[in-house]
Design a protein around this motif. Structure first.
Motif, PDB file in Angstrom:
ATOM      1  N   ASP A   1      -9.167  -7.488  -0.010  1.00  0.00           N
ATOM      2  CA  ASP A   1      -8.853  -6.282   1.041  1.00  0.00           C
ATOM      3  C   ASP A   1     -10.176  -5.750   1.421  1.00  0.00           C
ATOM      4  OD1 ASP A   1      -7.324  -3.978   1.896  1.00  0.00           O
ATOM      5  OD2 ASP A   1      -8.928  -2.999   0.737  1.00  0.00           O
TER       6      ASP A   1
ATOM      7  N   ASP B   1      -6.418  10.820  -1.813  1.00  0.00           N
ATOM      8  CA  ASP B   1      -5.838  10.283  -0.666  1.00  0.00           C
ATOM      9  C   ASP B   1      -5.118  11.281   0.313  1.00  0.00           C
ATOM     10  OD1 ASP B   1      -6.310   7.682  -1.158  1.00  0.00           O
ATOM     11  OD2 ASP B   1      -4.406   7.472  -2.504  1.00  0.00           O
TER      12      ASP B   1
ATOM     13  N   PHE C   1      -3.383   4.164   6.153  1.00  0.00           N
ATOM     14  CA  PHE C   1      -3.965   3.786   5.049  1.00  0.00           C
ATOM     15  C   PHE C   1      -4.383   2.474   5.105  1.00  0.00           C
ATOM     16  CE2 PHE C   1      -4.504   2.521   0.966  1.00  0.00           C
ATOM     17  CZ  PHE C   1      -5.105   3.171   0.267  1.00  0.00           C
ATOM     18  N   SER C   2      -5.605   1.999   4.513  1.00  0.00           N
ATOM     19  CA  SER C   2      -6.256   0.995   4.229  1.00  0.00           C
ATOM     20  C   SER C   2      -6.915   0.220   5.719  1.00  0.00           C
ATOM     21  CB  SER C   2      -5.040  -0.163   3.920  1.00  0.00           C
ATOM     22  OG  SER C   2      -5.273  -1.540   4.346  1.00  0.00           O
ATOM     23  N   THR C   3      -8.086  -0.311   5.403  1.00  0.00           N
ATOM     24  CA  THR C   3      -8.850  -0.933   6.298  1.00  0.00           C
ATOM     25  C   THR C   3      -8.068  -2.046   6.958  1.00  0.00           C
ATOM     26  OG1 THR C   3     -10.968  -0.458   5.350  1.00  0.00           O
ATOM     27  CG2 THR C   3     -10.959  -2.420   6.647  1.00  0.00           C
ATOM     28  N   ARG C   4      -7.070  -2.983   6.019  1.00  0.00           N
ATOM     29  CA  ARG C   4      -6.531  -3.935   6.725  1.00  0.00           C
ATOM     30  C   ARG C   4      -5.520  -3.359   8.008  1.00  0.00           C
ATOM     31  NH1 ARG C   4      -5.009  -8.612   4.271  1.00  0.00           N
ATOM     32  NH2 ARG C   4      -6.383  -9.101   2.626  1.00  0.00           N
TER      33      ARG C   4
ATOM     34  N   PRO D   1      -3.557  -9.485  -2.346  1.00  0.00           N
ATOM     35  CA  PRO D   1      -2.755  -8.200  -2.330  1.00  0.00           C
ATOM     36  C   PRO D   1      -1.590  -8.053  -3.217  1.00  0.00           C
ATOM     37  CG  PRO D   1      -3.553  -8.371  -0.217  1.00  0.00           C
ATOM     38  CD  PRO D   1      -3.760  -9.862  -0.712  1.00  0.00           C
TER      39      PRO D   1
ATOM     40  N   GLN E   1      -6.538  -1.188  -5.488  1.00  0.00           N
ATOM     41  CA  GLN E   1      -5.967   0.009  -4.681  1.00  0.00           C
ATOM     42  C   GLN E   1      -5.221   0.686  -5.735  1.00  0.00           C
ATOM     43  OE1 GLN E   1      -6.277   1.010  -1.867  1.00  0.00           O
ATOM     44  NE2 GLN E   1      -6.998  -0.931  -0.636  1.00  0.00           N
TER      45      GLN E   1
ATOM     46  N   THR F   1      -9.890   3.913  -6.395  1.00  0.00           N
ATOM     47  CA  THR F   1      -8.527   4.545  -6.136  1.00  0.00           C
ATOM     48  C   THR F   1      -7.467   4.350  -7.362  1.00  0.00           C
ATOM     49  OG1 THR F   1      -8.726   3.433  -3.983  1.00  0.00           O
ATOM     50  CG2 THR F   1      -6.519   4.202  -4.338  1.00  0.00           C
TER      51      THR F   1
ATOM     52  N   SER G   1       3.092  -1.890   5.383  1.00  0.00           N
ATOM     53  CA  SER G   1       1.962  -2.505   4.930  1.00  0.00           C
ATOM     54  C   SER G   1       1.510  -3.852   5.638  1.00  0.00           C
ATOM     55  CB  SER G   1       1.955  -2.711   3.297  1.00  0.00           C
ATOM     56  OG  SER G   1       2.069  -1.605   2.607  1.00  0.00           O
TER      57      SER G   1
ATOM     58  N   PHE H   1       0.857  -1.291  -0.036  1.00  0.00           N
ATOM     59  CA  PHE H   1      -0.051   0.095  -0.033  1.00  0.00           C
ATOM     60  C   PHE H   1       0.825   1.297  -0.010  1.00  0.00           C
ATOM     61  CE2 PHE H   1      -2.636  -2.867   2.407  1.00  0.00           C
ATOM     62  CZ  PHE H   1      -3.233  -3.519   1.705  1.00  0.00           C
TER      63      PHE H   1
END
Length: 408
Positions: free
Chosen positions: A190, A320, A115-118, A219, A244, A269, A90, A52
């Motif tokens: 993701d 972003d 950044f990123s739900t993960r 990913p 992404q 994205t 990441s 990411f």
């Protein structure tokens, strides 16, 4: 702005004149305030390397712009903002360790999200354990708001499953002979990427549009030849990528190589990145993407953000960057209203204030439900004439939807 970089820590300190903001006195029992000589240290973990890293670096620029613009005006409560940024690579385990370090060891005053739900979900758990306000720019998947977090707020107009609402409404309203009848979906494994694609999938299927391909990929996928072949063989009217950045680029290139020509293509994205057009050979015409932000948005703070961000980084901000800047705006509004910025009892005051108030930002006015979910909708943008422009909803459009899309 002064930057100091180490293997895991990046410091960003924007220096400006110190201006003490007038605070209302509460009498003799007023809590002791931090010295105006002490900065407000904001801790952040970001994916500056790994899967990411591309959007992660955009989020970093957004935070840095917020710090500089705020500090140039005198900071908050008469104190300068200092960003302490760690690289989580990441990795969800690393992001937990980073926030444990930032809050527990480094004793930062404020934390904001990655950044990123993960990465947002595990980071938010740490913040919740310490009772810290946690405003975040990128955790938009449904699972973020199903964890029972009390301190989390997503700083964007809409959650992932609602990103394509305006597009679904547009397509389902088309005459029977014009609307797509079949769709191919390919989504990164993701929560955010799948959330955007499957939010649209659910709405189109409910409207009678048939799914002919439904692929989910890891990913770290780089070879999209087999997925592209399935999509091309299906001859789907429309392709939807829950992407992404690099994965979206690689899938589009693979589809181009097979000369698959859908009537419509929508990717999350990737199309909003400044590098996107060159990465797919400048064959962008007609590609759609949801966005919560436009540089031409009429909101009061947006003009200043665009001008000063562009002066700082040499190009205008994208979504972003705007979401990170918005995160800073929400935090700043709470700090200014409550009159504190430190760990301890102050954090509950900040959380309570955000939950009860609407905040004016560069993406518009934001407010949240009890889960931290924003109460708004995303716009739809499309590459038209070599530029990406807002096409939906009708009251915000810069040009009409191009449908069917030209060949890529």
């Amino acid at each position: 702005m002064t930057i100091r970089t180490t293997k895991r820590t990046r410091w960003a300190t924007a220096v400006g004149a110190t201006l003490a903001l007038a605070l209302g006195a509460c009498g003799g029992d007023e809590p002791e305030q931090a010295s105006t000589d002490d900065p407000i240290v904001v801790g952040i973990s970001l994916p500056l390397t790994g899967d990411f890293s591309e959007p992660g670096k955009g989020v970093q620029r957004g935070y840095e712009a917020w710090a500089k613009i705020t500090n140039d005006k005198g900071g908050l409560l008469g104190r300068q903002i200092e960003l302490k940024v760690l690289d989580d690579q990441s990795n969800a385990d690393r992001v937990v360790a980073d926030y444990e370090q930032l809050i527990g060891s480094d004793q930062v005053d404020i934390v904001v999200g990655p950044f990123s739900t993960r990465l947002v979900v595990p980071a938010a758990r740490v913040a919740e354990e310490y009772g810290m306000l946690f405003v975040e720019p990128a955790g938009a998947a449904a699972e973020v708001f199903q964890q029972g977090f009390k301190n989390l707020f997503y700083a964007a107009p809409a959650v992932a499953s609602d990103h394509y609402n305006h597009l679904a409404e547009y397509l389902l309203a088309l005459p029977a002979g014009q609307k797509p009848t079949t769709v191919a979906y390919a989504a990164m494994d993701d929560p955010f990427a799948q959330g955007t694609a499957y939010g649209l999938k659910a709405k189109l299927e409910a409207g009678g549009v048939r799914t002919v391909v439904d692929e989910v990929y890891p990913p770290n996928t780089t070879d999209f030849s087999s997925i592209a072949a399935k999509i091309a063989t299906s001859k789907a009217d429309m392709v939807v990528g829950g992407s992404q950045y690099q994965d979206g680029v690689n899938l589009i290139v693979a589809l181009q190589q097979l000369n698959y020509q859908p009537k419509l293509a929508a990717f999350s994205t990737a199309p909003t990145s400044p590098e996107f057009a060159a990465a797919i050979g400048n064959k962008t015409e007609g590609i759609l993407s949801p966005t919560g932000y436009t540089q031409d948005a009429p909101y009061e703070s947006n003009k200043e953000f665009v001008e000063k961000y562009t002066a700082q980084f040499g190009s205008p901000p994208e979504e972003d960057e705007a979401n990170a800047y918005t995160t800073g705006q929400v935090v700043a509004a709470a700090i200014t209203a409550v009159g504190c910025a430190e760990q301890g009892d102050c954090q509950k005051k900040l959380v309570d204030w955000v939950r009860a108030n609407k905040v004016e930002t560069v993406v518009g006015p934001l407010s949240w439900d009890e889960t931290g979910k924003p109460q708004g909708a995303h716009m739809i943008q499309q590459w038209v004439g070599g530029e990406i422009k807002i096409v939906l909803p009708a009251d915000a459009k810069e040009t009409d939807v191009v449908y069917p899309k030209p060949a890529w």
